[in-house]
Structures are given as C-alpha cells and as structure tokens.
Motif scaffolding. Structure first.
Motif, PDB file in Angstrom:
ATOM      1  N   ASN A 150      13.893 -45.106  38.606  1.00  0.00           N
ATOM      2  CA  ASN A 150      12.653 -45.698  38.111  1.00  0.00           C
ATOM      3  C   ASN A 150      12.140 -46.711  39.117  1.00  0.00           C
ATOM      4  O   ASN A 150      12.866 -47.207  39.962  1.00  0.00           O
ATOM      5  N   ASN A 159      11.719 -48.326  32.739  1.00  0.00           N
ATOM      6  CA  ASN A 159      12.531 -47.218  32.243  1.00  0.00           C
ATOM      7  C   ASN A 159      12.246 -46.850  30.791  1.00  0.00           C
ATOM      8  O   ASN A 159      13.011 -46.155  30.163  1.00  0.00           O
ATOM      9  N   GLN A 235      11.661 -38.787  36.391  1.00  0.00           N
ATOM     10  CA  GLN A 235      12.955 -38.812  37.078  1.00  0.00           C
ATOM     11  C   GLN A 235      13.505 -37.431  37.367  1.00  0.00           C
ATOM     12  O   GLN A 235      14.653 -37.305  37.782  1.00  0.00           O
TER      13      GLN A 235
ATOM     14  N   ASN C 117      21.769 -40.442  28.932  1.00  0.00           N
ATOM     15  CA  ASN C 117      21.086 -41.710  28.705  1.00  0.00           C
ATOM     16  C   ASN C 117      20.932 -42.034  27.235  1.00  0.00           C
ATOM     17  O   ASN C 117      21.084 -43.176  26.819  1.00  0.00           O
TER      18      ASN C 117
END
Lengths: 330, 294, 380
Positions: A150, A159, A235, C117
């Motif tokens: 990022n 982010n 990303q 994530n």
C-alpha cells in the motif's frame, strides 16, 4: 459538437461543488462495501477523463489507453513488489517513464488519422498486453503480480477502503481540476480547433503536430497515474485488467458521458463501474450492453448523457407543447 | 529433422493461416473501397461463419454442406442488417463516429454469440478426413488443401467481379467519387449494402474453412479481424492481389517468428508489422498514396 | 380475566417467536469462488453444481447444528482479478465465515493474501502445490497436488523404459507449477527433459512448439495445462503426424477434453482422481462406495458427470461441514478443526490434514487412466 464553455469562475464553482460532494460521500455510505467500489470509480474516472481529453477535446481516437494504464500499474507494481522501491518514488517513475514513452510514440502514431489511428492505437495496446503476458519473469504473466504494498504517508498506511477512497479521489479531483482548466484555456481552444479541422488550425498558427503529441502525453501520464493507484489499492494486478476490453469500456464511458464533457466522463465511469455491482446476475450481459450503448448513444445522443438528457427532456417537452416534430439538432 | 524441414513446415502452415488473413483482408478492402469505412466488425463475421455452421450442423443436425451454405447466408444477412440499421443513417458523419459504431457493432455481435452459444470452445469436423499428408518432410492436413483451394476460388471470383462486371465496377466507382457515381445513375446505397453483404459472406467463408483446424469460440473474431486488417493495410486496401500478398506475408512471418524466435509473441508479430507499415508507408507496400480534400 | 388472557397470548406469541427463531436463526454463510464461465468452466461448473447439491442435501437433513447453510457463489470467469474482487465482496459485503474455491491455481494464489489478511479460512479446489507449500495459516486445498501427478506419470514412463521426454506446459499458474514439479522430480526417475516448450493460455496453435519437439530426441511428450489448450496440442500433434506417446496432466480429467480433442484423444494417458473410473475400481477400494454414490447423485441432479473436478467441491463442503460441527462455527474455530481433520474419506482421496500439511493427500489419491473409444479406461 459543443464543449465546455463558460467562464473560469463558473468552472471553479462547479468544481468546488463536485469536490465537496466527493469529500462527504463516504459519510452517507457509512463505510460499507460500496466505498470499495467507489475507489474503482475514482480510478476509472481518471482514465476516462484522460481519454476524453484526447478523444472528445482533440478528436484523436485512441483504442489503446489500457496500455498506459497497465504500464503505470506494472512499473509501480514490479518496482515495489520485487525491488522494494518506495511506492511514491515508484509512482513518480511510472508516470515519468510512461510520459516519455507516450511522447516518443506520439510522433509517429499521431501522423495517422481516423481509422488508421484507431487501428494503430489498437495494435499498440495489444502488443503491450502481449508483453505483459509473456514477460513472466518480470510481471508474473497471466497469473498476475501480487504482494504490491500500500501507499503510506507520514505514518498513515492506506490499507482500508475509506483511506484508499480519499487517496484516490484526491488524485481524481486534481486530474479533473487540471483537465477543466486545460479545456477552458487557450490550449483547449487550440485543441478544439484541431478537432474541427487540422488544416485550418495549422493555417491559424497552431503547432498541430506538437500539440497533438502533448495532449497524447498528458493523457498517457494521467492513465499511468491511475494505473499506479490501482496497483497500490488492490495490491494485485494481472494482464486481463489492461486488455483491449478495458480500452473499449473506457471508450464507452466517455461516450456515455459525452465527448468533451469532463464531468460526463465521471458519470460514465460511475455508471459502468457501479451497474455491474448492482446487477451481479447480469454480469455476462455487460458486453452486449456496451455494444448497444455505443451504437445507440453515438447515433442518437452524441452529446452523451450530460447533454443528452436535458436535450431529450427539452425535445420531449417541446413535442408535447407544440404537437409538431421538434427541431433537429445537428 | 533438420532446419530446412522445419522451415518448410513453418512456411506451409504460415501460407495456410495467411490465406485466411487474405480473405478477411479482402472483406475490409471491399467495404473500404465502396464507403471509405473500416468495418471493425469484420472479424465477427469470421466468427459467425464457424459458430453458425456449428449451430446448424450440431444443434439442428443438418448435413455439413447444407449447414455451411446456411451459415454463409445467415452471416450475409447479419452484415446487411448491420449496414442498414447502423451505418447507412450515419454515412456522412465524421470518422470517429463510424469507428465507434462499428466497434459497437462488433461487440454486440460478439455478445449475442456469447449469449446464444456460450463461451466454450467448439470443434468443427474436418471437411475430408483426419489423417495428415506428409509432403517433403512436412505434415499438412487435407483441410489445408481446402483452404488453399477455396481461397483461390474466392480471390478469382473477386477479381472477375470487380474488374469485369457492371456491379463490381459500379462499386469501385463509388469509392472514387460518391456524388459522381450517383450522377451516372449508380444506386450508391445499394452498392454499399452489397459491399457489406459480400464482405460478410467472404468473412464467414474464411471462418468456416479454418474452424476445423483451430476450433472456434465466440471471441476468435477480434484477433482474426485485426490480422486481416494488417493484410489489407499491407496491400494498400486493394481488392486484388495486393491484399492477398499482404495476408500471405503476415501469415508466413508470423509462423516463422513463432517457430524461430518465440511462440508467445506470435500475435504481437502481426501487430508490429501493422505499426511499422502504418508508420513508414501507410499506403501499404502495394498501394498508391492517398490524396485528401481539405 | 381479560388481562390474563392478553398476558398469556403475549407469552405464547413470545415463545412462538423464539421457537421459530431457533430455526430461522442466522444461517451459516459460506462463500464460493468458481470459474463457472470462461475457459476453465469445465472446472467451475461441476464444482458449483456439486457445491449447491451438497449444501441442499445438508439443509434437507436439518442443517448443521440446527442452522441452515447458505452458499454465496460468485463466478470469477477464471480471471484472477475478478477472483480477488469477488473475495473482497464475499468477506466485506456478504460476511462469510469461510470460502471454498477458486477453481484454478492462478486465481487461488491471487486470493491468498486477501484471506490471510482477513482471517477467513479458504479451501481451494486447485491443484498447484504452491497453494499449500509453504503452509499458509488460513489456506487448505482438496485437489491433489500436482507433484503427486508428476510422480505417477514419471513412474509409468520409467516402467516403459522411456528416459527422454519433452514437456509442453501452459504459462499460467497451473502450468508453471507443473513445469516446476516436472523439472524437480525428473532425476528421481532417471528421466531427462530434452525439450522444454511453453504455450500461452489463449494460443490457438501449438504447431511451432510441436515441430521443435519433433526435431528433438524426445521419446514421449508430457503436456501440462487445462482446457482448451491441451486439446489443441493433441490435435496439432496428430496433424503433424507425431506418433510419440502423449501424456497429459489431471487438468484435463474431464469429458470436455475428449469432446474437444476428438479422434486425437485416443491413447492419451493421464493421472486422475478415482471418481471417473469408479465403476472399474476393485471391490476392495475403500472409496468405491462413496464415489459411486456421488456419481449417481450428480447424474440424477444434472444429467451429466460431476467427475474429477466436481469431487473437489464435494470434499470442500463436507470438510467444512465437519469443521463447523466440531467447533463453534466461527472462522478461527473452523480453521483449527480443518487442521485437525484426519482420515476423511473424500472423493479426491482420503484426507489427513495437519499443521504442516494443508493438502492432506498422498500419491495413491491418483490413478492412471487412458482414453479408449472416447471413454476413460483404468490402467492397472
């Protein structure tokens, strides 16, 4: 065809209203998934405005804009993911490199006109796309490039959707501001002259060749910027996001909004990005819709929605009022 | 297998694909010559040829030759319809508009094909047999012979039509000067319609004869169309040998490049040729320069 | 009196609402990413169909611990970028507790950072060994590792005394992974790779590569890719008059391949999960019963063969079911329970997960089959 006219003051007022709306929008959406989609709208607005400068203002057809978008994304992506370069530096490099490429390519390409120019830009776009796919060691090929970091500034890492929204729309707003200014300036008028008749413009002292290349370069720079932003917010990038289909989507966005209308390009980008999200079940039909839209809007609403809707409203209204056929607009 | 045999093999397959590019290029040239329009949708008619034949033959169960004829007729009808609805109303518009309209048309045709027949790849049966013919160390399929033969027939028919028949000459007249043609009694609108029809038919035929070798799907039109355009550009948009030569050149260079340099960049070769020609000699290797009224 | 009646009615309604709620409790949401359309549709379509079928069956039998299972499925069209966007949507908008799929290695690799994530378990239906090696906390897979397939092929070649092979792999994630494995294990079986060619996923003609292979010392060709490329390779090879034995990867273990390759499919050898030859398995095979049950189930529902790839989705959904049943249904618990799954008799094989092994299968998850008269035949 009419373009943006009006005093600079009016344009600045329009811009501030727009910027204010952009700034406050996330509050209304309470940070839901739609903010994620709006980030994409921001990226595509930059691209669509860039194409509009080239196509709507200067009248130069380019079917290869996705190539500059992709180059910006891959240069940024590879430099940061594989070589750990600082993202802002990578973005600057991407923008400068693509700017140089489009400047150099511009000279031979823009000697062509009409169909030949369209085909040449199409060919250029496809060559770049093939390069993305084949240079697997650098770009990862069809499987794409992941692990792009990022952007961050003063310790704030971009982010999350909300942060990316403001990041991207900051740049989008700057792009719109610059484009509006350009359009209303002497340069803008010169470009419009080129659109109408290159020979006449040349006779009037406009350096046609240089100006065309310059606007091509500016368009390329904005597209590369959009590419870099895209890479750092998602990303992950793969060649399919930068293929011929994307160039067509951008073209459709510009047509929907209206050739030459900067805010129309935003409208086009918003519609074409939001609609597939709303109608997920009809995802496959988008290609047909693009085709129909291109044909119908080009035939009946060359000014795009921004001009077309008020025009249509007026036309219908006068038809109702007079009961006779309304004035035909050329 | 030595280098000579390899080269011969590449050349042979290059001639085969080159013949297809020539046909597609002819389609571009015919329309351009009567209307000064580049029909971006040309490639889609190539796709329609193969897909329609598949539809008639496999889904409706009709015999192959009959399916082929029906497919060509159907594709011609689509082409004529496209011209009538989308091109004719805008014949005096600026090039940008026409470019966008034909792009829109190509997307629409592709989208409808996708809706009707799905995104799958499909195989069309070979016209005559599946066994390769070995000739001087290189292998060729009977289908390749069909391709050469039919291409030759179409090219000859073209030449005869455009140079020795009244309608053909009338079409060429339209490309030189529309208004003058009208003055001598040529129905320009009808000529334009015909040119679209003929282009679609040729494109569809090209699609049909190549489909058994390369398989067909809803999106093969894009690349084929563009490479056919290359052929036409090299040939200076001529409806004769120039475009044919252009197609063969593109096909052979592409095949040699794929074999000797790198197969991944095969598609790029045709477009690099295109860009080089457009930059250096836009009138093609065989064309004359174009003068434009300002 | 009236007051009492009203009170009892209120209490009665209250109870009814709560009783009703215990069934209309929040359903368990599972996300699915499949390539239902696009070139890998022969993977995604049976996978999606199977997943829907199994979820229906689970719900009809009362759900999991009384809660209904809801499958939210997005079509990625085999495109990695679309897969990433869909994954984001599943996690942020639909709020799923686990995701099954994607169908291809390339898409899976793209989605991994997203789920890592977000802390959402992912059970991929793709084969690339990179997916679970090195082990990632939240990522599992049900398709057999391509390294196992390579082992099977090489073993067969060794038994036929073939030492020189040509490999022809596709440039996407699956092909790249296969190529790595082919090169890695060649020496172990005494095999030399004399020709290493690559083709692109959208290429229409592989003649050039095959001509080069023809000119090399190769005694056999191994083609590694997913439809439609390998079908073109098979046809091109035939058209060139190449008579070398042709091996394919498990990526074409689907009737679609036979359909596309036509006559050129005869005699091709490939590794596959047992399910496509369920009928010819020996009675002693532990999986035979459940395989036949699946084959018949799928055929009843969809009038076609779920096959090797549909099986991956079956395994994924059933593994999740087990994990949710044994835990509390939250992502972290699902992940832990998945890791502790032992001796799960699935369609693809018998799974044994562990903290070091998120793929769970061994070499005998594969059998070798050949194509005769457009049908699969087990090679013993």
């Amino acid at each position: 065809m009419k373009f943006l006219e009006g005093s600079l003051k009016r344009e600045m007022f329009k811009f501030f209203v727009f910027a204010a709306a952009v700034f406050t929008a996330p509050v209304f959406f309470r940070g839901g998934y739609i903010v994620n989609v709006l980030v994409f709208v921001g990226v595509y607005t930059i691209l669509s405005v860039a194409l509009n400068l080239l196509l709507g203002l200067a009248g130069q057809i380019s079917l290869g804009q996705a190539a500059f978008f992709g180059l910006g994304a891959y240069i940024s992506g590879v430099l940061t993911a594989a070589y750990g370069v600082n993202p802002w530096l990578a973005m600057a490099i991407a923008v400068i490199v693509v700017g140089m490429i489009s400047f150099v390519l511009g000279f031979p390409i823009l000697r062509l006109r009409g169909h030949y120019l369209a085909m040449a830009t199409l060919g250029m776009g496809i060559i770049v796309y093939i390069v993305f796919n084949e240079t697997i060691d650098i770009t990862g090929g069809p499987s794409g490039l992941s692990g792009i970091p990022n952007l961050s500034i003063f310790g704030i890492i971009f982010n999350s959707d909300i942060k990316n929204y403001y990041l991207v729309w900051f740049f989008t707003s700057v792009t719109i501001l610059l484009s509006v200014n350009l359009s209303a300036s002497r340069v803008g008028r010169a470009l419009r002259a080129i659109h109408d008749s290159e020979v006449a413009a040349r006779i009037l002292g406009v350096n046609v060749r240089l100006l065309k290349v310059q606007i091509f370069t500016i368009s390329g720079i904005f597209s590369a910027l959009a590419g870099s932003l895209y890479a750092h917010t998602v990303q992950f990038i793969s060649p399919t996001s930068f293929g011929f289909n994307v160039s067509i989507e951008l073209l459709t966005m510009v047509i929907i909004g209206g050739l030459g209308s900067i805010y129309g390009s935003f409208l086009g980008a918003a519609i074409l990005t939001l609609l597939p999200e709303l109608f997920r079940t009809f995802q496959d039909y988008d290609i047909i819709v693009y085709g129909i839209v291109l044909i119908v809007m080009t035939m009946f609403m060359p000014g795009g929605l921004v001009r077309g809707i008020p025009f249509l409203a007026r036309a219908l209204f006068s038809k109702v009022k007079h009961g006779l056929s309304s004035e035909r607009r050329v | 297998m030595d280098l000579f045999e390899q080269l011969f093999q590449y050349t042979l397959s290059g001639l085969s694909t080159g013949a297809i590019y020539s046909l597609i290029g002819l389609g571009f040239a015919i329309i351009y010559n009567s209307t000064s329009i580049i029909n971006f949708a040309q490639g889609e008619f190539v796709m329609l040829g193969g897909m329609l034949t598949l539809f008639f033959h496999v889904s409706l169960g009709l015999a192959l030759p009959f399916s082929i004829v029906l497919a060509i007729v159907a594709a011609t009808a689509v082409g004529a319809l496209f011209e009538h609805l989308a091109i004719n109303p805008l014949k005096d518009a600026e090039p940008i508009i026409l470019v966008i309209i034909t792009i829109g048309g190509s997307i629409l045709i592709r989208g409808v094909a996708m809706l009707l027949w799905g995104k799958d790849t499909h195989a069309l049966p070979m016209f005559s047999g599946n066994e390769p013919i070995i000739f001087m160390g290189a292998a060729m399929m009977p289908q390749n012979l069909w391709i050469f033969g039919i291409t030759l027939i179409i090219i000859t028919a073209n030449r005869v039509f455009f140079h020795h028949s009244i309608s053909g000459k009338a079409m060429r007249a339209c490309s030189f000067n529309r208004i003058a043609s009208r003055l001598v009694g040529i129905n320009v609108n009808r000529m334009v319609l015909f040119s679209f029809g003929i282009s679609s038919a040729i494109g569809a035929a090209a699609g049909i004869i190549i489909a058994p070798l390369t398989m067909t799907s809803y999106d093969i039109g894009i690349m084929l169309g563009l490479k056919g355009f290359c052929a036409a550009i090299i040939g200076g948009m001529s409806v004769g040998m120039g475009t044919v030569a252009g197609g063969l050149i593109v096909g052979i260079l592409e095949s040699l490049g794929a074999g000797l340099i790198s197969s991944g960049y095969k598609d790029a070769i045709a477009f690099i040729i295109l860009l080089v020609i457009l930059f250096i000699r836009p009138q093609g290797l065989f064309g004359r320069g174009e003068a434009e009224r300002v | 009196m009236l007051k009492t009646i009203i009170k009892s009615i209120c209490i009665f309604c209250f109870i009814l609402i709560f009783a009703g709620n215990s069934w209309s409790q929040e359903p368990i949401k599972i996300g699915a990413l499949f390539a239902v359309t696009g070139p890998p549709s022969f993977l995604g379509e049976p996978e999606r169909n199977t997943a829907n079928m199994v979820v229906d069956q689970i719900n009809k039998a009362g759900g999991i611990k009384g809660r209904k299972l809801k499958l939210v499925c997005y079509d990625t069209q085999g495109d990695a970028t679309k897969a990433v966007q869909a994954a984001n949507r599943l996690i942020k908008e639909d709020g799923v507790t686990a995701i099954i799929g994607p169908s291809t290695t390339g898409e899976t690799m793209a989605v991994i950072p997203v789920v890592e994530n977000a802390g959402i378990p992912l059970i991929s239906c793709a084969a690339g060994i990179k997916i679970t090696e090195p082990v990632k906390k939240w990522v599992f897979k049900t398709a057999q590792n391509d390294s196992l397939a390579v082992g099977r092929i090489y073993d067969h070649l060794k038994r036929r005394n073939i030492n020189n092979v040509a490999i022809l792999t596709v440039s996407d994630g699956f092909g790249a992974s296969g190529r790595e494995q082919l090169k890695l294990h060649a020496k172990d079986y005494g095999i030399t790779i004399v020709s290493d060619e690559i083709y692109g996923p959208n290429d229409t003609d592989m003649t050039a590569q095959l001509v080069k292979i023809r000119g090399s010392k190769a005694q056999a060709i191994i083609c590694w890719g997913t439809n439609p490329g390998p079908a073109k390779v098979a046809r091109n090879a035939r058209q060139l008059g190449l008579k070398l034995p042709l091996y394919m990867s498990h990526g074409v273990s689907s009737k679609k391949f036979i359909e596309l390759a036509g006559d050129a499919a005869e005699g091709i050898i490939l590794p596959s999960g047992r399910v496509i030859v369920a009928n010819s398995l020996p009675k002693s095979d532990q999986q035979k019963k459940s395989l036949l049950a699946y084959v018949n189930d799928y055929r009843n529902h969809f009038k076609a063969d779920g096959g090797h790839f549909g099986g991956h989705a079956w395994d994924a959904v059933m593994l999740l079911k087990g994990a949710i049943e044994r835990g509390n249904g939250l992502p972290a618990s699902i992940r832990n329970e998945l890791e502790n799954t032992r001796n799960f008799k699935g369609i693809g094989g018998i799974f044994n997960f562990s903290p070091q092994d998120h793929a769970g299968l061994t070499e005998d998850a594969f059998v070798l089959v050949t194509i005769k008269n457009k049908e699969w035949v087990l090679i013993k």
